[in-house]
Every structure is written in structure tokens, then in C-alpha cells.
Design a protein around this motif. Structure first.
Motif, short mmCIF file in Angstrom:
data_model
loop_
_atom_site.label_atom_id
_atom_site.label_comp_id
_atom_site.label_asym_id
_atom_site.label_seq_id
_atom_site.Cartn_x
_atom_site.Cartn_y
_atom_site.Cartn_z
N GLU A 248 1.58 -6.02 2.96
CA GLU A 248 2.57 -5.79 1.91
C GLU A 248 3.53 -6.98 1.91
OE1 GLU A 248 4.68 -2.19 2.81
OE2 GLU A 248 5.41 -2.94 4.72
N THR B 150 2.03 1.39 -6.23
CA THR B 150 2.31 0.58 -5.04
C THR B 150 2.74 -0.85 -5.39
OG1 THR B 150 -0.02 -0.01 -4.93
CG2 THR B 150 0.67 1.89 -3.60
N GLN C 156 12.83 -3.92 5.84
CA GLN C 156 11.37 -3.95 5.92
C GLN C 156 10.86 -5.07 6.82
OE1 GLN C 156 10.09 -1.44 4.47
NE2 GLN C 156 11.75 -0.86 3.08
N GLU D 267 0.82 -1.21 0.00
CA GLU D 267 0.00 0.00 0.00
C GLU D 267 0.85 1.26 0.00
OE1 GLU D 267 -2.53 -0.67 3.38
OE2 GLU D 267 -3.83 -2.02 2.22
N ARG D 268 2.18 1.07 0.19
CA ARG D 268 3.07 2.23 0.20
C ARG D 268 3.62 2.49 -1.21
NH1 ARG D 268 7.65 1.30 4.27
NH2 ARG D 268 7.37 -0.94 3.98
#
Ligand code: G6P
Length: 635
Positions: free
Chosen positions: A217, A68, A230, A10-11
Motif C-alpha cells: 500500500e 481500496t 501509517q 488493500e485496506r
């Protein structure tokens, strides 16, 4: 060999992909490319270049690359020169299917000629056949299932579901990719992005690939450091796996069988700091300074109060063949001296690339030990497969959890050096030696008490390595500044320190671009003497100083005197207690005293520093030497 990454979430994908690519730039760095998909607008943004990832990070902006979902690639050329045209991602004719690839498609030319002659190819790469094959397969699949004449991934929909885990669209796409992959001969890890599809598809064959798990994600990459910033939850894809990766869902199959539930996540114990430079100018210097820790971590777990436990059973009445490449080959050569000395078992060592295509004959009573820090070196993997064909028992000694070597070999011993980013192997070499000492003790099958003193000495190795870093660094820098002015250097040694001389020469040549040759001290007189002048310094390792065979010490000292007599400057590495040699040579680097068989540890630390500071004086690209790559996944 290349690094590939993917992001779905979503980033904004761009900074995540670039950050990931930068961490695996060591896998190849002659060009790079990135594709970001904005499914809200239906647009796809593509960039390819020859610059380092750092300048992409500075120059590319999320406003120009919104979206994204994305894929990225950092390249080490195999087919076609490094150029924008040849940089990945590569696309189908319509520019809707994009692929990043690590590996080699061996039959790409015949695929082009036989099936893809109507396609417009834009690069010289082998990879480009993949998006074209997928386009064809997808069109065929769609024709079979719908009445659409023209393929457009954005426009098709298909109602009948074929799997509980996948939608019909995903199933169709996945099937088309699977069919395309079935045409490929060679090796690949690929990530596929398709315009309009809100996920990515990844697949592997003989090239590593992982999925990093996030919260709404997911990340895909060739290597763990790419995702560590991440997440530290990772799924290692296995040979033949194909994965449909969405932001909140992952489906994995192998062959036609769903295996999602069987691919558990591993927690990676490395922090992001482990994978970063930690304040050092270069990864290589950081990694040399981590050599004591690499020894501690490697000993930990294998050397317990109850003795040596390598986690595998090896009989002592075996024949051993070691196969390896590059620095690992020199570790294997040291291993021969170590195991023959400690256990009295004959050990044969072969370069993997030679073993693979020669008429070596092995009986099934031979245990083949492949040493490979990355676990991905193509020559070494081929050697392992060949050994298996001979019916040999196979063991991999590697640093990388889940790497291909671990999947091929019957057993694995991990060296636990932690991530090594510098292309030139340093701490992984030291850790490989530690495993070989343990193996030597283990194979000796003597009661522990017989080796008590030796094992106590082995436990001192982190301390000895640290002493070199603390006490010898200043004088090594001084001699490095001196060596930096020459274009040819010899390294000589005897016994267990002969392979160490090879390693010293390899390190110097690969990072400082000085021509360096490792030679047996006693062999220079059979040829290389003709080259000795005041412009060919010789770095001599003087073995046998502390407890060793005094005849080795005397013979090497004799060789050193012969070298001096021919006008070549000599720098000697010897133990602190040796106050004899300095009378005859130009400079002495002192390392801590230890039993001769263990002397490769402190000596190697000194040689790694010597190569590093020489290259630094010459202003070289130390972490990424020209034309080299960290793991060479082509033969
Ligand atoms: C490459 C690296 C070397 C390494 C060799 C073997 O050439 O640049 O540093 O020694 O591969 O790698 P491996 O991963 O099999 O130890």
C-alpha cells in the motif's frame, strides 16, 4: 492552500483517508471532499461537505464508501467561496477522472475559454480545468493509439508497452496527464484518480507532495503528518515530478525522464505522538510547552564542543537581507538586532510581499536569508527566486525538510522545532530565534572563548523557557482572564524586544480576535496616545533589566509612566530582579533574568501563553483561527 491525500492498497481507503485529512486539516478547513473507488464493482463514491473532518469520521461508513483506492481534500478557498460545489475532488464531464489540487492555476480562465468551452463546469474553481484537460488529452491519446471512439478508462486496453516500469495503459494515462499539466500556469500538487485504474497519479509544481511507503500500500499527501500514523518512510517528490503510484509499485518521472531510482526514501524521525496533541487541549498549548524542547533540538547539532557549525559557510564581510512573512518576519526583525549586536554586521529586513514587487536593488554581494517555518509561503518563495535573479547567495531557515524553500535556496538551516500544527506559529518562532543567535555568533567570527559566557547563557535558554512555563503560567492566566474583557490592546517594547511586542500583538489578535497593535514604546506619544483610555490596556516589555543598556530600561519605564498617566491599564513583562516597576503599573509578569539580547526567549514564552489563555477565556477556535491558514501558498 489546501491539504490533499491519496491511498492505494488493500485496506478500506475511507478511514485511512479521513484520518490523514484530519492530521493536515490545519492546511485549510473551510470545506472538504473525498472520493473512494471500488474497482471490484466499478463504482465510485463521492462526498463533499463544509463540516470538519471529525464529523465525516463519525458519519461516513465504509459500507457506503467501499473501495481500496481514494483521494481526499481539505480546502482553503482561493477561487470560489467555500461550498459543496467548490469542494474537491473535481471531475471531468463523464465523472470518471477525479482531481484534488493544492495551489493555484493562474490561467484557468483562458484555458476554459480557449480549449474547454464545450465542457460542462460545475464549480467556480481554477482546479476544475485539470480533469477536463486530462479527459481531452486522454481521448486524443486513445484516438491516436486505438480505434475507440469514446473514452472509457475501464474499457480500453493497449498492448504495446512504452516503458519497462509502466504498463501500456499506465503509460498512456501518464502521458495524457503530463500533457495536460503542460498547459497549466501557476502552482499545483495534484492527485488524480481515474475510474477503473488501480493506482493514482500525483504531480507537483511549487506545492509540496510526498509519498508514504507501506507494505502493499502507498499513501500520497501534501504533508508528512498525514501519513505518519501509517508509515514513517517517505519519498519527497521534487519540483516537476510526476508519479504513478500503485499499491506495490511506484514510477516517478521528471520531464520525460524516469527518476524513480533517484528519489530515495527518507525516514521521518517524528512519531505520531509528536504530531498529535499529547493530552493538551489544543495543539497551540502543546507547542508552547514544547518550546524548551524546540530550543534543545535546535541547539543540538549546531552547537558542538568544537564550536558553532551551521553546516554552511557564510563570510563575515557580507551584507545581509532577511525576507519573511508573518511571525517569521518578526523573527527576522529580532535577527537584525541580534546579528548587529553580536557581529556588528548591518542587516536589512523586508516583508517578502513588499520585496517582491518593489524596485529594491540588490548587489550580488548580498546574502538573502529567507525565514519561513513551513518553507512553503508563496511570498517568501517568490522573494528567494527574485534574490537569485539578482545573483545573490540565498539561505533558507525553515522547519520543514524537503520544503520548497529548501529546494530553491542555495543552502538551508533547519530549525528543528518538530511538527507544528497550530496555525499560530509558536515553537517555530522560538527556534528561529535560536538559529539567529547562532548565526550572530558565527558571523562575529571571534574566537569561541570570547563568547564563552554568552554561549553558556544561550545553553540556558531551554531552562529559562521552562521556568516561564512552570512559574509564570498561573499569573499569566489571571491576566489573560482580565485582558479577555477588552477589545483593543497595545503591546510595546524597545530594542530587540520591539519585534517581540509585534509578535505578542500578532498572536493575541489572530487567536483571540482582540484588536492588538505592537508599537515602539517611544512611538505611542506620536499618535496612539489619542486612543489610550481605561479600555485600552497596554502590555509593556521592559528591556534592559539585567545586564542591558540601563538607558533603555529608564526610557521604557518613562514611556510606561506616560501611558499610565493617560489612564490606560499597564501589564509589564520584566525580569525577576526588577523590583522597581511594580510601583507604577497594574500588574507584572516576571520572567527569569538573562542578558538583554536573550530576553526575547523567556518574554516570548510569556506572550504566547498570554495570547493562548486570553483566547481560551474567550472560547475561540485556537488551533484554527477564522480566515487563517498555517502555510499560505498564494501570494
Ligand atoms: C501564515 C501563518 C503564520 C506564519 C506565516 C508565515 O500566515 O498563519 O503563523 O507566520 O504564514 O509562514 P512561514 O511558514 O513562512 O513562516
Amino acid at each position: 492552500m489546501c491539504g490533499i491525500v491519496g491511498y492505494v492498497g488493500e485496506r478500506a481507503a475511507l478511514p485511512i483517508l479521513l484520518g490523514s485529512l484530519q492530521r493536515i486539516e490545519y492546511r485549510g478547513y473551510d470545506s472538504c471532499g473525498i472520493l473512494v473507488q471500488d474497482n471490484a464493482s466499478g463504482e465510485v463514491h463521492l462526498y463533499k461537505g463544509l463540516e470538519p473532518i471529525a464529523s465525516l469520521i463519525q458519519n461516513l461508513d465504509v459500507s457506503q464508501f467501499p473501495g481500496t483506492i481514494g483521494i481526499g481534500h481539505t480546502r482553503w478557498a482561493t477561487h470560489g467561496i467555500p461550498s459543496k460545489r467548490n469542494a474537491h475532488p473535481h471531475m471531468d464531464c463523464k465523472g470518471e477522472i477525479a482531481v484534488v489540487h493544492n495551489g493555484i492555476i493562474e490561467n484557468f480562465q483562458s484555458l476554459k475559454d480557449r480549449f474547454l468551452s464545450s465542457c460542462q463546469f460545475r464549480s467556480e474553481t481554477d482546479t476544475e480545468v485539470i480533469p477536463h484537460l486530462i479527459e481531452k488529452a486522454l481521448m486524443k491519446a486513445m484516438k491516436a493509439h486505438t480505434h475507440h471512439k469514446d473514452f472509457s478508462p475501464l474499457s480500453y486496453s493497449y498492448s504495446h508497452s512504452h516503458s519497462q516500469s509502466l504498463t501500456a495503459d499506465e503509460w498512456l494515462l501518464k502521458e495524457a496527464i503530463r500533457e495536460s499539466l503542460s498547459y497549466l500556469a501557476g502552482s499545483y500538487a495534484i492527485i488524480v484518480a481515474v475510474k477503473g485504474f488501480d493506482g493514482l497519479i500525483a504531480a507537483r509544481k511549487e506545492s509540496p507532495l510526498i509519498i508514504g511507503l507501506g507494505d502493499r500500500e502507498n499513501f500520497i499527501a501534501s504533508d508528512v503528518p498525514a501519513v505518519l500514523e501509517q508509515t514513517n518512510r517517505v519519498i519527497y517528490l521534487e519540483e516537476g515530478d510526476l508519479a504513478v503510484v500503485k499499491k506495490d509499485r511506484i514510477y516517478i518521472e521528471n520531464g520525460a525522464v524516469e527518476v524513480t531510482g533517484r528519489r530515495g526514501a527518507s525516514m521521518i524521525p517524528w512519531t505520531i505522538e509528536d504530531a498529535e496533541k499529547g493530552g493538551y487541549e489544543h495543539f497551540m498549548l502543546k507547542e508552547i510547552h514544547e518550546e524548551p524542547k524546540a530550543i534543545i533540538d535546535t541547539l543540538r547539532g549546531y552547537l558542538t564542543e568544537d564550536g558553532i557549525n551551521l553546516g554552511i559557510e557564510i563570510r563575515s564581510n557580507i551584507k545581509i537581507l532577511m525576507v519573511a512573512c508573518g511571525t517569521s518576519y518578526y523573527a527576522a526583525l529580532c535577527g537584525k538586532y541580534i546579528i548587529e549586536h553580536l557581529a556588528g554586521i548591518p542587516v536589512r529586513v523586508e516583508l517578502a510581499s513588499e520585496f517582491n514587487y518593489s524596485d529594491f536593488v540588490l548587489g550580488d554581494d548580498v546574502t538573502v536569508i529567507a525565514i519561513t517555518q513551513s518553507g512553503e509561503t508563496a511570498d517568501t518563495l517568490t522573494a528567494l527566486k527574485k534574490a537569485k535573479r539578482f545573483g545573490c547567495r540565498t539561505v533558507a531557515i525553515t522547519n520543514v525538510l524537503g520544503s520548497s524553500a529548501t529546494r530553491i535556496a542555495d543552502d538551508t538551516i533547519y530549525i528543528r522545532a518538530g511538527p507544528e500544527i497550530g496555525v499560530a506559529a509558536t515553537k517555530s518562532f522560538i527556534a528561529q530565534l535560536i538559529i539567529l543567535y547562532l548565526l550572530g555568533f558565527y558571523l562575529a567570527m571571534k574566537p569561541e572563548h570570547e563568547f564563552e559566557e554568552w554561549i553558556e547563557e544561550l545553553k540556558r535558554m531551554p531552562q529559562l523557557a521552562q521556568m516561564v512555563l512552570d512559574d509564570a503560567d498561573a499569573e499569566i492566566r489571571q491576566y489573560a482572564r482580565y485582558l479577555a474583557g477588552f477589545e483593543d490592546v497595545f503591546f510595546v517594547g524597545r530594542g530587540v524586544n520591539l519585534p517581540v511586542a509585534f509578535e505578542g500583538a500578532l498572536k493575541l489578535k489572530e487567536i483571540s480576535y482582540i484588536h492588538a497593535e505592537g508599537y515602539a514604546a517611544g512611538e505611542l506619544k506620536h499618535g496612539p496616545f489619542a486612543l489610550l483610555t481605561q479600555d485600552t490596556p497596554v502590555v509593556a516589555i521592559l528591556s534592559g533589566g539585567s545586564d542591558g543598556d540601563s538607558s533603555i530600561y529608564e526610557k521604557t519605564l518613562g514611556n510606561i509612566k506616560e501611558i499610565k498617566a493617560r489612564g490606560a491599564p499597564v501589564i509589564v513583562i520584566t525580569v525577576k530582579s526588577d523590583d522597581e516597576v511594580e510601583k507604577y503599573v497594574d500588574a507584572v509578569i516576571h520572567v527569569p533574568d538573562t542578558r538583554d539580547i536573550f530576553s526575547p526567549i523567556p518574554t516570548t514564552v510569556a506572550l504566547h501563553l498570554l495570547a493562548y489563555w486570553t483566547a481560551r477565556t474567550r472560547g475561540c477556535e485556537i488551533d484554527k483561527p477564522r480566515n487563517l491558514a498555517k502555510s499560505v501558498t498564494v501570494e
